[in-house]
Design an enzyme around this catalytic site. Structure first.
Site, PDB file in Angstrom:
ATOM      1  N   ARG A  13       0.843  -1.214   0.000  1.00 11.50           N
ATOM      2  CA  ARG A  13       0.000   0.000   0.000  1.00 11.50           C
ATOM      3  C   ARG A  13       0.875   1.261   0.000  1.00 11.50           C
ATOM      4  O   ARG A  13       1.087   1.882  -1.038  1.00 11.50           O
ATOM      5  CB  ARG A  13      -0.949  -0.032   1.204  1.00 11.50           C
ATOM      6  CG  ARG A  13      -2.075   0.987   1.148  1.00 11.50           C
ATOM      7  CD  ARG A  13      -1.699   2.374   1.577  1.00 11.50           C
ATOM      8  NE  ARG A  13      -1.150   2.436   2.930  1.00 11.50           N
ATOM      9  CZ  ARG A  13      -0.607   3.538   3.436  1.00 11.50           C
ATOM     10  NH1 ARG A  13      -0.542   4.643   2.718  1.00 11.50           N
ATOM     11  NH2 ARG A  13      -0.087   3.541   4.662  1.00 11.50           N
ATOM     12  N   ASP A  14       1.455   1.594   1.122  1.00  7.88           N
ATOM     13  CA  ASP A  14       2.270   2.818   1.200  1.00  7.88           C
ATOM     14  C   ASP A  14       3.419   2.739   0.197  1.00  7.88           C
ATOM     15  O   ASP A  14       3.800   3.730  -0.432  1.00  7.88           O
ATOM     16  CB  ASP A  14       2.833   2.964   2.630  1.00  7.88           C
ATOM     17  CG  ASP A  14       3.151   4.398   3.002  1.00  7.88           C
ATOM     18  OD1 ASP A  14       3.068   5.264   2.123  1.00  7.88           O
ATOM     19  OD2 ASP A  14       3.486   4.657   4.170  1.00  7.88           O
ATOM     20  N   HIS A 214       9.454   7.247   7.951  1.00  7.72           N
ATOM     21  CA  HIS A 214      10.006   7.290   6.588  1.00  7.72           C
ATOM     22  C   HIS A 214      11.484   7.674   6.729  1.00  7.72           C
ATOM     23  O   HIS A 214      11.849   8.457   7.616  1.00  7.72           O
ATOM     24  CB  HIS A 214       9.249   8.322   5.739  1.00  7.72           C
ATOM     25  CG  HIS A 214       7.910   7.812   5.285  1.00  7.72           C
ATOM     26  ND1 HIS A 214       7.641   7.446   3.980  1.00  7.72           N
ATOM     27  CD2 HIS A 214       6.761   7.587   5.973  1.00  7.72           C
ATOM     28  CE1 HIS A 214       6.385   7.020   3.883  1.00  7.72           C
ATOM     29  NE2 HIS A 214       5.825   7.104   5.085  1.00  7.72           N
ATOM     30  N   CYS A 245       4.452   9.295  -0.153  1.00 10.45           N
ATOM     31  CA  CYS A 245       3.048   9.679  -0.185  1.00 10.45           C
ATOM     32  C   CYS A 245       2.861  10.626  -1.347  1.00 10.45           C
ATOM     33  O   CYS A 245       3.606  11.599  -1.486  1.00 10.45           O
ATOM     34  CB  CYS A 245       2.643  10.348   1.126  1.00 10.45           C
ATOM     35  SG  CYS A 245       0.942  10.931   1.089  1.00 10.45           S
TER      36      CYS A 245
END
Ligand code: HMG
Ligand code: MG
Length: 309
Positions: A13-14, A214, A245
């Site tokens: 996902r991310d 991150h 993102c």
């Protein structure tokens, strides 16, 4: 050291949501299967968001259905948990159609980021989350909560600790079982992490807190160490250090799962995921995306760390 550490693998996902080249569903399912085979037990597999906003997550409904079919057929370890992001009622309706039993709502700690990411203010987002929570409660689904930009916002700069603590409290009060506190743009340092966690600890047991780092400025492992010392035992990571993102310019990869495992296993924590098994997964994604991924252990090898699976 005998405390159980949980890793939430967010690569599918991310990791993939920011890639220029969207991966097809077959490849994403293969990725999830391999991650589970490598011993990861909590995997975020997609997002029920608008494909116009994040085309990389298109097909999450089909993908989740396939993953759950495979699970029912015994393709995964019994305790493997799959989860998807859900921003609103529309997303939750898709989650219900898919059959996933866990979803994650995702809010922000800064107004501009909230607007850019989910097209509403923080207050409006909490109204949407309350609706999602009601549906989840009715259908007996577990809900995780995310808070992005907890240490800094790409549009507004510094974010106040008091605001983060208030939002953590609000999510927990709403009924999420865990809050993942996100350093979306990778600006946090251990001093900041310690300071924030000491305040969070006053309002919530840290067993309800996960940290989501991150590695944009190379501080993510130092931040994990600081979080561990304070008592956090759940960390988000993505294979190879994939990630970013789409609404946070310059947000590079998540903390790499291999790097996190190397640190934790080296410190004596016993964890199921196998570093050696993650190496070919990183290679497969690199081939598909046509670029090298940043994980340090992925590049250098795991050296003498013992894998138990
Ligand atoms: P919106 O435009 O405000 O939605 O988007 P709307 O209610 O005005 O509807 C507009 C259109 O979108 C309509 O379609 C809706 O049906 C549709 P139309 O009638 O025009 O054809 N729509 C949807 N479609 C699919 N799924 C849905 C959905 N909702 C409405 N759930 C919305 C609001 C939230 C949908 C949009 O802003 C969005 O999709 N944002 C996604 C952002 C995102 O996924 N960001 C990345 C994840 S967050 C992150 O990475 C941070 C994190 O990793 C932690 C960290 O690092 O800190 C979690
Ligand atoms: Mg993230």
């Amino acid at each position: 050291m005998r405390d159980r550490i949980q890793i939430v693998e967010v690569g599918p996902r991310d990791g993939l949501q920011n890639e220029k080249l969207p991966l097809d569903i077959v490849t994403r399912i293969d990725l999830i299967r391999r991650l589970a085979d490598a011993g990861l037990r909590r995997i975020e597999i997609g997002a029920f968001v608008s494909p116009r906003w994040v085309p990389q997550m298109a097909g999450t409904l089909e993908l989740s259905r396939e993953i759950l079919k495979l699970k029912a057929a015994g393709a995964f370890a019994e305790d493997t948990q799959f989860s998807c992001l859900v921003p609103n009622v529309r997303g939750m309706e898709d989650a219900l159609k898919s059959g996933v039993t866990e979803v994650a709502i995702f809010g922000a700690c800064s107004e501009t980021f909230s607007k850019k990411n989910i097209n509403c203010s923080i207050a409006e987002s909490f109204i949407r989350f309350r609706q999602v929570m009601e549906m989840a409660r009715y259908h007996q689904m577990r809900v995780r909560g995310y808070l992005s930009t907890a240490f800094g916002c790409p549009y507004e700069g510094r974010v106040s600790e008091a605001r983060v603590v208030r939002l953590v409290r609000a999510l927990i009060k709403m009924g999420v079982y865990e809050v993942s506190i996100g350093d979306t743009i990778g600006v946090a340092t251990p001093k900041q992490v310690e300071s924030l966690l000491k305040k969070v600890k006053r309002i919530s047991p840290l067993s309800k807190i996960a940290m989501h780092f991150h590695d944009t400025r190379g501080t993510s492992l130092a931040n994990v160490y600081a979080s561990l010392r304070l008592g956090v035992r759940t960390f988000d990571a993505s294979v190879g250090g994939l990630g970013g993102c789409p609404y946070a310019k310059g947000a590079t990869g998540n903390l790499a799962t291999e790097d996190l495992l190397y640190l934790l296993k080296g410190m004596g924590y016993r964890l199921t995921p196998n570093i050696q098994k993650l190496q070919p997964i990183k290679k497969m994604i690199e081939e598909k995306l046509g670029r090298e991924l940043p994980s340090r252990v992925g590049k250098a090898g795991a050296w003498l760390v013992e894998d138990t699976v």
